[in-house]
Design an enzyme around this catalytic site. Sequence first.
Site, PDB file in Angstrom:
ATOM      1  N   GLY A   1       3.300  -1.049   4.086  1.00 55.20           N
ATOM      2  CA  GLY A   1       3.032   0.214   3.950  1.00 55.20           C
ATOM      3  C   GLY A   1       4.541   0.728   3.451  1.00 55.20           C
ATOM      4  O   GLY A   1       5.092   0.242   2.212  1.00 55.20           O
ATOM      5  N   GLY A   2       5.239   1.296   3.997  1.00 58.87           N
ATOM      6  CA  GLY A   2       6.670   1.984   3.853  1.00 58.87           C
ATOM      7  C   GLY A   2       7.489   1.055   3.135  1.00 58.87           C
ATOM      8  O   GLY A   2       8.168   1.425   2.191  1.00 58.87           O
TER       9      GLY A   2
ATOM     10  N   GLY B   1       3.305   2.225  10.923  1.00 59.57           N
ATOM     11  CA  GLY B   1       4.285   3.583  10.645  1.00 59.57           C
ATOM     12  C   GLY B   1       4.833   3.908  11.989  1.00 59.57           C
ATOM     13  O   GLY B   1       5.741   4.815  12.002  1.00 59.57           O
TER      14      GLY B   1
ATOM     15  N   GLU C   1      -6.302   4.366   8.388  1.00 61.88           N
ATOM     16  CA  GLU C   1      -6.258   5.842   7.881  1.00 61.88           C
ATOM     17  C   GLU C   1      -7.434   6.595   7.210  1.00 61.88           C
ATOM     18  O   GLU C   1      -7.911   7.603   7.511  1.00 61.88           O
ATOM     19  CB  GLU C   1      -5.166   6.028   7.148  1.00 61.88           C
TER      20      GLU C   1
ATOM     21  N   GLU D   1      -4.512  -4.988  10.819  1.00 62.21           N
ATOM     22  CA  GLU D   1      -3.623  -3.819  10.941  1.00 62.21           C
ATOM     23  C   GLU D   1      -3.828  -3.319  12.417  1.00 62.21           C
ATOM     24  O   GLU D   1      -4.820  -2.502  12.564  1.00 62.21           O
ATOM     25  CB  GLU D   1      -3.731  -3.048   9.910  1.00 62.21           C
TER      26      GLU D   1
ATOM     27  N   HIS E   1      -9.109   0.858   5.463  1.00 68.29           N
ATOM     28  CA  HIS E   1      -7.787   1.239   6.176  1.00 68.29           C
ATOM     29  C   HIS E   1      -8.009   1.979   7.400  1.00 68.29           C
ATOM     30  O   HIS E   1      -8.765   2.855   7.256  1.00 68.29           O
ATOM     31  CB  HIS E   1      -6.944   1.588   5.088  1.00 68.29           C
TER      32      HIS E   1
ATOM     33  N   ASN F   1       0.856  -1.139  -0.097  1.00 72.75           N
ATOM     34  CA  ASN F   1       0.120   0.026  -0.138  1.00 72.75           C
ATOM     35  C   ASN F   1       1.032   1.338  -0.132  1.00 72.75           C
ATOM     36  O   ASN F   1       1.518   1.741   1.175  1.00 72.75           O
ATOM     37  CB  ASN F   1      -0.970  -0.200   1.177  1.00 72.75           C
ATOM     38  N   TRP F   2       0.887   1.742  -1.144  1.00 71.84           N
ATOM     39  CA  TRP F   2       1.754   3.216  -1.249  1.00 71.84           C
ATOM     40  C   TRP F   2       1.146   4.428  -0.613  1.00 71.84           C
ATOM     41  O   TRP F   2       2.065   5.416  -0.494  1.00 71.84           O
ATOM     42  CB  TRP F   2       2.121   3.337  -2.832  1.00 71.84           C
ATOM     43  N   LYS F   3      -0.102   4.248  -0.260  1.00 74.87           N
ATOM     44  CA  LYS F   3      -0.742   5.365   0.440  1.00 74.87           C
ATOM     45  C   LYS F   3      -0.513   6.686  -0.475  1.00 74.87           C
ATOM     46  O   LYS F   3      -0.349   6.602  -1.749  1.00 74.87           O
ATOM     47  CB  LYS F   3      -0.138   5.569   1.975  1.00 74.87           C
TER      48      LYS F   3
ATOM     49  N   SER G   1       3.458  -2.483  10.314  1.00 73.22           N
ATOM     50  CA  SER G   1       4.953  -2.412  10.177  1.00 73.22           C
ATOM     51  C   SER G   1       5.808  -3.716   9.989  1.00 73.22           C
ATOM     52  O   SER G   1       6.654  -4.016  10.525  1.00 73.22           O
ATOM     53  CB  SER G   1       5.300  -1.952  11.777  1.00 73.22           C
TER      54      SER G   1
END
Length: 256
Positions: A235-236, A175, A101, A169, A99, A12-14, A214
């Site tokens: 994610g990242g 994050g 967020e 999640e 998600h 997921n590049w957000k 994470s």
Amino acid sequence: MTPEVRPLVAGNWKMNGTRGSLDQIKAISEGVRGGLSSKVDALICPPATLLYVATALCTDSPLSIGAQDCHQNASGAHTGDISAEMIADCFGTHVIVGHSERRTDHDEDDALVRAKAQAAHAADLTAIICIGETEEQRRNGETLDVLKRQLAGSIPDGANAARTVIAYEPVWAIGTGLTPTVADVEEAHAFMRRELSERFGEQGSTMRILYGGSVKPSNAKELMAIPNVDGALIGGASLKAEDFLAIYRVYEELMA
């Protein structure tokens, strides 16, 4: 791992990525070719601005491309939104819904997430439905209650394993660099598997449950080896091909 379930490693590049980032998608696309792709699925969900060109880059590649959200309606006066049909029209195959967020930043509740998942199914997309507890809920011992409520409220009736993926999640781990213990993850995933199996029968017993808090190359093998963890929502670490592929390739050892 669930032996009879094909794992999925999803990125997921957000709100990250421009045209200059397409080299990373191309590298991931090339990196997932080969024998492992017959056993493990790979997916990247870039921002909507890159969706069409990313799918074009991945023609004839095992790498799937998806979106990060969709509107619950097929069309209409919803400025700034995209529909599941639009994602499918760009050759996307998956869409993330619910998600944390989105739930936090846009006040999305279970009913809306459920409607978005229904819209995804109607467009023949695979819905990746996200659930998970906050730090406060965890401190209060409410984790399993939260998961039970979100599973019941967010997954449409009649959902099947082919078009539905669940992503756990823990919100407090996204994050932050914090990761639940193996025992914590195992308890949560075992609970979700029981809930899914009770509601959906055989479909629930083979519905993929991803871990999404994470995940990094350094902890991926330990997390992916946990029973009922059928892959990862990253994610990242999915922004760089080297990191994403390192996580994807832990299955070379786990499946050896």
